[in-house]
Design an enzyme around this catalytic site. Structure first.
Site, PDB file in Angstrom:
ATOM      1  N   CYS A 119       0.969 -24.998  16.838  1.00 26.41           N
ATOM      2  CA  CYS A 119       2.272 -25.547  16.068  1.00 26.41           C
ATOM      3  C   CYS A 119       3.239 -26.109  17.313  1.00 26.41           C
ATOM      4  CB  CYS A 119       2.742 -24.137  15.369  1.00 26.41           C
ATOM      5  SG  CYS A 119       1.475 -23.607  14.071  1.00 26.41           S
ATOM      6  N   HIS A 252      10.043 -26.012  13.786  1.00 20.58           N
ATOM      7  CA  HIS A 252       8.501 -26.065  13.107  1.00 20.58           C
ATOM      8  C   HIS A 252       8.580 -25.348  11.818  1.00 20.58           C
ATOM      9  CE1 HIS A 252       4.395 -24.781  12.424  1.00 20.58           C
ATOM     10  NE2 HIS A 252       4.577 -23.536  12.772  1.00 20.58           N
ATOM     11  N   ASN A 282       3.128 -24.767   5.948  1.00 22.13           N
ATOM     12  CA  ASN A 282       2.985 -24.794   7.466  1.00 22.13           C
ATOM     13  C   ASN A 282       1.928 -26.056   7.871  1.00 22.13           C
ATOM     14  OD1 ASN A 282       2.445 -24.350  10.421  1.00 22.13           O
ATOM     15  ND2 ASN A 282       2.675 -22.087  10.117  1.00 22.13           N
TER      16      ASN A 282
END
Length: 325
Positions: A119, A252, A282
């Protein structure tokens, strides 16, 4: 005259299949897995996500995102002299998804490679591209984050399968005589491998281990909030900036609670945070460039704004980038 780098165009792409929480809950019920829209929203802030079709790869998602970024920058594919793709879900073991994307763009010759920092991957990739431009080895880089995380989800684990989605985001980063990317701060700590990983690999024509995502959510949350603040403050200090000077925090998009905590620690109101997690879920390395492009195309993020990008992911990796847009 020193060489700097600036973002000249952004782009993104989401696969057409959108699953609301209600859609996903219904699918999971068919597997005997119980959850609810209320449970998902309360713990994550996620309301929907996009899943790619079974035959669609990360480079397939990256292509329209890259084309949109190049169109926004006013450049042709032949003018790109560096391609870096951040992904944890490449098309194949090798070659890199970046090389496959290069071919799909109809160009050849320039360096193209993947970065695997989960990520945090886009922050890592942007930092590497900036360094190569400053070193004079590139003048116009295509930096992409693209993921098909739906391929590595355990749909019998309601604590993880509701979190992730697929998508791609991209930027064109060009050499400039005025500062764009001001500072960055990257870190990793392999001691935390076990709290977020996909513990499988290919050997002898078979998959060894478990090829599905595993996560200790509480451990990730505790670690993420602290390291994000540290990276953000270190990056600001390198650039001689204060948190209150930030126009937009673009984190993020992992979990709304992590994002709220990160903003609170920097004493930034949530109306200074670009939030897309509700509709995207996500998307790992794609989440920051997706959110950036959303901010630009919605009119929130404008030329001259001071942006702080930050990410944290498996590895454990984390980092931040401060830039004048």
């Amino acid at each position: 005259m020193p060489t700097y780098s600036r973002i000249s165009g952004t782009g993104s792409y989401l696969p057409p299949r959108r699953l609301s929480n209600a859609d996903l809950v219904a699918e999971l019920a068919g597997r005997g897995v119980e959850t609810s829209d209320e449970w998902i929203v309360a713990r994550t802030g996620i309301e929907a996500r996009h899943f790619a079709a079974p035959d669609v790869t990360s480079s397939d998602l990256a292509l329209p995102a890259a084309q949109a970024a190049m169109q926004a920058a006013g450049v042709e594919p032949q003018q790109i002299d560096l391609i870096i793709m951040a992904t944890s879900t490449p098309d194949m073991v090798f070659p890199s998804a970046a090389c496959i994307l290069q071919h799909k763009l109809g160009i050849a010759g320039c360096p193209a490679f993947d970065i695997q920092a989960v990520c945090s991957g886009f922050v890592y990739a942007l930092t590497v591209a900036d360094a190569m431009i400053r070193a004079g080895t590139a003048t116009r880089a295509l930096v992409v984050g693209a993921e098909v995380f739906s391929r590595i989800l355990d749909f019998n684990d309601r604590t993880t399968c509701v979190l992730f989605g697929d998508g791609a985001g991209a930027v064109v980063l060009e050499a400039s005589d005025t500062p764009g990317l001001l500072a960055s701060d990257l870190h990793a700590d392999g001691r935390h491998v076990g709290i977020l990983c996909v513990p499988g690999n290919v050997s002898g024509g078979r998959v060894l281990g478990d090829p599905l995502l595993k996560m200790d959510g509480q451990a990730v949350f505790k670690l993420a909030v602290g390291v994000l603040e540290d990276a953000a403050r270190a990056t600001l200090a390198k650039a001689g900036k204060a948190p209150e000077e930030i126009d937009w925090l673009i984190p993020h998009q992992a979990n709304i609670r992590i994002m709220q905590s990160a903003a609170k620690r920097l004493r930034l109101p949530m109306d200074k945070v670009v939030v897309t997690v509700a509709q995207h879920g996500n998307t790992s390395a794609a989440s920051i460039p997706l959110a950036l492009d959303h901010g630009v195309r919605s009119g929130k993020v404008r030329k001259g704004d001071l942006l702080l990008l930050e990410g944290v992911g498996g590895g454990f990796t984390w980092g931040a980038v401060l830039l004048n847009f």
